[in-house]
Design a protein around this motif. Structure first.
Motif, PDB file in Angstrom:
ATOM      1  N   MET A 219       1.002  -0.894   0.528  1.00 10.18           N
ATOM      2  CA  MET A 219       0.364  -0.089  -0.477  1.00 10.18           C
ATOM      3  C   MET A 219       0.902   1.006   0.122  1.00 10.18           C
ATOM      4  N   GLU A 220       1.901   1.091   0.807  1.00  8.43           N
ATOM      5  CA  GLU A 220       2.781   1.998   0.672  1.00  8.43           C
ATOM      6  C   GLU A 220       3.546   2.351  -0.290  1.00  8.43           C
ATOM      7  N   GLY A 221       3.602   1.670  -1.115  1.00  3.87           N
ATOM      8  CA  GLY A 221       4.464   1.460  -2.345  1.00  3.87           C
ATOM      9  C   GLY A 221       3.593   2.923  -3.465  1.00  3.87           C
ATOM     10  N   GLU A 224       4.022   6.735  -0.731  1.00  2.00           N
ATOM     11  CA  GLU A 224       5.120   7.891  -0.613  1.00  2.00           C
ATOM     12  C   GLU A 224       6.307   6.585  -1.267  1.00  2.00           C
ATOM     13  N   LEU A 225       5.833   5.504  -1.843  1.00  2.00           N
ATOM     14  CA  LEU A 225       7.355   4.867  -1.713  1.00  2.00           C
ATOM     15  C   LEU A 225       7.546   5.099  -3.448  1.00  2.00           C
ATOM     16  N   HIS A 226       6.715   4.835  -4.109  1.00  5.35           N
ATOM     17  CA  HIS A 226       6.310   5.585  -5.307  1.00  5.35           C
ATOM     18  C   HIS A 226       6.990   4.043  -6.361  1.00  5.35           C
ATOM     19  N   LEU A 227       7.146   2.450  -5.735  1.00  2.00           N
ATOM     20  CA  LEU A 227       6.927   1.566  -5.894  1.00  2.00           C
ATOM     21  C   LEU A 227       6.467   1.029  -7.485  1.00  2.00           C
ATOM     22  N   PRO A 228       6.529   0.594  -8.954  1.00  2.65           N
ATOM     23  CA  PRO A 228       6.401   0.301  -9.874  1.00  2.65           C
ATOM     24  C   PRO A 228       5.338  -0.533  -9.395  1.00  2.65           C
ATOM     25  N   HIS A 229       4.148  -0.641 -10.116  1.00  2.00           N
ATOM     26  CA  HIS A 229       2.971  -1.192  -9.633  1.00  2.00           C
ATOM     27  C   HIS A 229       3.659  -3.269 -10.076  1.00  2.00           C
ATOM     28  N   LEU A 230       3.782  -3.349 -10.900  1.00  2.00           N
ATOM     29  CA  LEU A 230       4.410  -4.849 -10.944  1.00  2.00           C
ATOM     30  C   LEU A 230       4.754  -5.650  -9.437  1.00  2.00           C
ATOM     31  N   MET A 233       1.896  -5.281  -7.184  1.00  2.00           N
ATOM     32  CA  MET A 233       1.601  -6.498  -7.309  1.00  2.00           C
ATOM     33  C   MET A 233       2.654  -7.538  -5.970  1.00  2.00           C
ATOM     34  N   LEU A 234       3.104  -8.124  -6.768  1.00  2.00           N
ATOM     35  CA  LEU A 234       4.152  -9.040  -5.983  1.00  2.00           C
ATOM     36  C   LEU A 234       4.465  -9.243  -4.694  1.00  2.00           C
ATOM     37  N   LEU A 235       4.439  -7.383  -4.129  1.00  2.00           N
ATOM     38  CA  LEU A 235       4.438  -7.560  -2.754  1.00  2.00           C
ATOM     39  C   LEU A 235       2.919  -8.049  -1.886  1.00  2.00           C
ATOM     40  N   LEU A 236       1.704  -7.768  -3.013  1.00  2.00           N
ATOM     41  CA  LEU A 236       0.327  -8.303  -2.380  1.00  2.00           C
ATOM     42  C   LEU A 236       0.112  -9.243  -2.156  1.00  2.00           C
ATOM     43  N   PHE A 237       0.698 -10.121  -3.585  1.00  2.00           N
ATOM     44  CA  PHE A 237       0.274 -11.757  -3.621  1.00  2.00           C
ATOM     45  C   PHE A 237       1.636 -12.294  -2.259  1.00  2.00           C
ATOM     46  N   GLY A 238       2.418 -12.052  -2.396  1.00  2.00           N
ATOM     47  CA  GLY A 238       2.962 -12.251  -1.094  1.00  2.00           C
ATOM     48  C   GLY A 238       2.463 -12.178   0.350  1.00  2.00           C
ATOM     49  N   GLY A 239       2.510 -11.297   0.410  1.00  2.00           N
ATOM     50  CA  GLY A 239       1.423 -10.843   2.049  1.00  2.00           C
ATOM     51  C   GLY A 239       0.197 -11.845   2.344  1.00  2.00           C
ATOM     52  N   MET A 240      -0.115 -12.369   0.464  1.00  2.00           N
ATOM     53  CA  MET A 240      -1.896 -12.770   0.472  1.00  2.00           C
ATOM     54  C   MET A 240      -1.229 -14.133   0.595  1.00  2.00           C
ATOM     55  N   ALA A 241      -0.476 -14.911   0.461  1.00  2.00           N
ATOM     56  CA  ALA A 241       0.506 -16.031   0.191  1.00  2.00           C
ATOM     57  C   ALA A 241       0.738 -16.805   1.971  1.00  2.00           C
ATOM     58  N   GLN A 404      -4.829  -2.099  14.473  1.00  2.00           N
ATOM     59  CA  GLN A 404      -3.373  -1.307  14.735  1.00  2.00           C
ATOM     60  C   GLN A 404      -3.284  -1.544  13.058  1.00  2.00           C
ATOM     61  N   LEU A 405      -3.507  -2.389  13.248  1.00  2.00           N
ATOM     62  CA  LEU A 405      -3.194  -2.444  10.921  1.00  2.00           C
ATOM     63  C   LEU A 405      -4.339  -2.058  10.339  1.00  2.00           C
ATOM     64  N   SER A 406      -5.071  -2.013  10.545  1.00  2.00           N
ATOM     65  CA  SER A 406      -5.949  -1.509   9.497  1.00  2.00           C
ATOM     66  C   SER A 406      -5.611   0.042   9.766  1.00  2.00           C
ATOM     67  N   LEU A 407      -5.320   0.669  10.928  1.00  2.00           N
ATOM     68  CA  LEU A 407      -5.044   1.792  11.652  1.00  2.00           C
ATOM     69  C   LEU A 407      -4.375   2.545  10.124  1.00  2.00           C
ATOM     70  N   SER A 408      -2.903   1.379  10.758  1.00  2.00           N
ATOM     71  CA  SER A 408      -1.994   2.027   9.741  1.00  2.00           C
ATOM     72  C   SER A 408      -2.142   1.714   8.537  1.00  2.00           C
ATOM     73  N   LEU A 409      -3.599   0.817   7.939  1.00  2.00           N
ATOM     74  CA  LEU A 409      -3.528   0.896   6.348  1.00  2.00           C
ATOM     75  C   LEU A 409      -5.108   2.175   6.195  1.00  2.00           C
ATOM     76  N   GLY A 410      -5.110   2.423   6.968  1.00  2.00           N
ATOM     77  CA  GLY A 410      -6.421   3.540   6.723  1.00  2.00           C
ATOM     78  C   GLY A 410      -4.901   4.565   6.380  1.00  2.00           C
ATOM     79  N   VAL A 411      -4.260   4.944   7.409  1.00  2.00           N
ATOM     80  CA  VAL A 411      -3.039   5.930   7.116  1.00  2.00           C
ATOM     81  C   VAL A 411      -2.840   6.029   5.215  1.00  2.00           C
TER      82      VAL A 411
END
Length: 469
Positions: A219-221, A224-230, A233-241, A404-411
Motif C-alpha cells: 500500500m505504501e508502494g 510514498e515509496l513510488h514503487l512500480p505497479h508490478l 502486485m508481487l508484494l500483495l501476492f506475497g502477503g496474501m500467500a 492497529q493494522l487497519s489504522l496503519s492501512l488507513g493512513v
C-alpha cells in the motif's frame, strides 16, 4: 501467579498510576505528531503529502509485536518488560528528535514502536493479574482516563510546539515522562508471570507478521515509496500467500498464535472484519485533517491543532451515551447506520474549502468525533461479546492487532490516494492541492461505508441477551 491480596498497600495504590502514565505517553504520541507533519516535512526537505511513513512505521511495529507481548511478559516477567518498554519508547523518542532525515526518523519510530507495542498489553496484563475481578472495572476506568486526555491535548500541544518551539519537542517531551515512568515501574510494578510456560508459535508469528508487513508496504508502494505497479502486485501476492499459509497451518497445530476456531463465533468474525474495513476511514482521519488545514487551507500549526479539539472532546463525551444507545437500538442497527454516517461525514469534508465558515468546520469535526467514538465502542464490544473465557484472551489480542493494522492501512490508503490525485499537481498550486484532498476524503468515505454491508450481517438480537443479563 501472586495473589493481589499479597500486594502491599503502597504498591496497590501506585500501580494504577504507573500504568496510566504509560497509557498517556502512547495516546499523546499518537495524536501530537499529526499536527507537526508539515513542519517536519519542511525541515527535512520532504513533501508534506508523503510523510505517512512516519505514522505507519510506528503503527505497524506495534501491530507486529502485540501477538508476542503476553508470551514475552510470561517469559521474562512483567516488571522487566514494562520497564524495558518505557525505556525503549523514551530512547526511540530521543532518536526521533535527533533525526535529520526522513529515513532516520522512520527508523527511530520503529524503535519507539517496539516499546509502545509492549506498554499497553503488558500494562493491562499487570492490572488483570494484580487485582481481583471485583475491582477490575474501577481500575481499568482509572487508567484509561489519561488515554482519553491524550487525543484531547495532543493536537493542541503539537501545534503550539511546532509554531513557537520546533517539532523536535513533540518527542523530547516524552523523556521526562519516561524517566518518571521507569522509576515508578521499578518501585511499584510487581514481577508477575503466568502459571504455566507455554510454547510460542514462532513460525506462525513470522508468517502472520510477514503478511502484515508485505501488504502494508504494498500500500505504501502506491503512495510514498513510488514503487512500480508490478512490484506492488508481487508484494500483495506475497502477503496474501503468507496469510493463507498461516491460517492453513494454524488449523492443524495445537497452540497457534490465533486459532481459526475463533471465527466459528459469528459475532467475532463479523466484528473483526467490520473493524478491519471501518477503521480505514478512522485511521485516515487524524492524518488527513491536519494536513488539509495546513497545506491546503493555510492554517497555522497551532490553529490546526486547536481545530482538532472538538473532535477529541466530542469523542470523550460520546463514551457516556454509547451503552444506552446500543442497548436500546441493538448492535446491528447501530453499527450499520453509524458506519454509513461515518462514511458520509468523511466524504462531507471533501466539500470543505477556503470559504467554509470556521464554526461549520468545527461542528462537522465534533459530529465526526462523536460518531467515531460510538463506532469504536460498538465494534469492539460486538467482536468480543460472545467469546467464552478460553477464547477471550486470544480474541482480544487478535482484535488489537487488526485494529492497529487497519489504522496503519488507513493512513497508507489515504497517502496512496492523496499521492495519486496530486501526481500531476504542483505543490505551489493551493487550489489543485485542495482538490486532491477533497477527492481523497470522498473516496475514503465511500470505502468506509462499504463496511456497513458487513455489519448488516448481524442479527437484531446479537449482544442483547448478554447486555440484558
Amino acid at each position: 501467579m501472586p495473589d493481589s491480596r499479597l500486594l502491599d498497600a503502597q504498591t496497590a495504590r501506585g500501580l494504577p498510576w504507573v500504568v496510566a502514565i504509560a497509557f498517556f505517553m502512547q495516546s499523546l504520541d499518537g495524536t501530537i505528531l499529526n499536527t507537526a507533519l508539515p513542519a517536519m516535512a519542511n525541515d527535512l526537505n520532504e513533501d508534506p503529502l508523503r510523510m505517512q511513513g512516519v505514522i505507519i512505521a510506528y503503527m505497524l511495529t506495534v501491530a507486529l509485536l502485540i501477538p508476542a507481548s503476553g508470551w514475552i511478559a510470561d517469559r521474562f516477567g512483567t516488571k522487566k518488560i514494562f520497564f524495558g518498554a518505557i525505556l525503549l519508547f523514551s530512547f526511540g523518542s530521543l532518536l526521533c528528535a535527533l533525526s535529520h532525515s526522513l529515513d532516520m526518523l522512520i527508523g527511530a519510530r520503529v524503535i519507539q514502536g517496539l516499546g509502545g507495542a509492549l506498554m499497553l498489553p503488558v500494562g493491562r496484563l499487570v492490572v488483570l493479574r494484580a487485582y481481583p475481578r471485583s475491582e477490575l472495572v474501577r481500575i481499568m476506568g482509572f487508567i484509561t482516563i489519561p488515554g482519553l486526555l491524550g487525543p484531547l491535548i495532543g493536537p493542541v500541544m503539537g501545534g503550539w510546539m511546532v509554531q513557537y518551539l520546533t517539532w523536535h519537542w513533540i518527542f523530547l517531551i516524552n523523556l521526562p515522562v519516561g524517566i518518571v515512568g521507569c522509576y515508578a515501574v521499578w518501585r511499584f510494578i510487581p514481577d508477575l508471570r503466568g502459571k504455566e510456560r507455554s510454547r510460542f508459535d514462532t513460525l506462525g508469528f513470522l508468517l502472520f507478521g510477514a503478511a502484515m508487513l508485505l501488504i502494508t508496504v504494498a500500500m505504501e508502494g502506491l503512495g510514498e515509496l513510488h514503487l512500480p505497479h508490478l512490484r506492488v502486485m508481487l508484494l500483495l501476492f506475497g502477503g496474501m500467500a503468507c496469510l493463507i499459509a498461516y491460517w492453513l497451518r494454524a488449523g492443524r497445530i495445537d497452540q497457534p498464535l490465533f486459532s481459526p476456531l475463533l471465527f466459528q463465533t459469528r459475532t467475532f468474525a463479523i466484528g473483526l472484519f467490520g473493524n478491519l474495513f471501518a477503521r480505514l476511514g478512522s485511521g485516515a482521519l487524524p492524518f488527513l485533517v491536519p494536513l488539509l488545514l495546513q497545506v491546503a487551507l493555510g492554517y497555522s500549526p497551532s490553529q490546526a491543532g486547536m481545530s482538532m479539539l472538538p473532535l477529541a472532546a466530542a469523542a470523550i463525551m460520546a463514551k457516556s451515551v454509547a451503552r444506552p444507545i446500543i442497548e436500546r437500538l441493538g448492535y446491528r442497527f447501530v453499527l450499520t447506520a453509524n458506519t454509513l454516517a461515518l462514511g458520509l461525514m468523511l466524504a462531507s469534508i471533501g466539500l470543505v474549502n477556503e470559504h467554509t465558515p470556521y464554526w461549520l468546520l468545527l461542528g462537522v469535526l465534533a459530529f465526526m468525533g462523536a460518531i467515531n467514538s460510538l463506532q469504536f465502542t460498538a465494534m469492539n464490544a460486538v467482536t468480543l461479546i460472545d467469546l467464552d473465557d478460553a477464547s477471550a484472551s486470544s480474541g482480544n489480542s487478535l482484535l488489537s492487532v487488526v485494529g492497529q493494522l487497519s489504522l496503519s492501512l488507513g493512513v497508507a490508503c489515504a497517502g496512496a490516494l492523496l499521492g495519486g490525485f496530486s501526481a500531476n499537481i504542483g505543490s505551489d498550486n493551493a487550489a489543485t492541492v485542495l482538490g486532491a484532498f477533497q477527492l481523497t476524503f470522498v473516496t475514503v468515505g465511500v470505502m468506509t461505508m462499504l463496511a456497513a454491508v458487513i455489519f448488516s450481517q448481524l442479527s437484531k438480537d446479537d449482544g442483547r441477551l448478554i447486555s440484558d443479563s
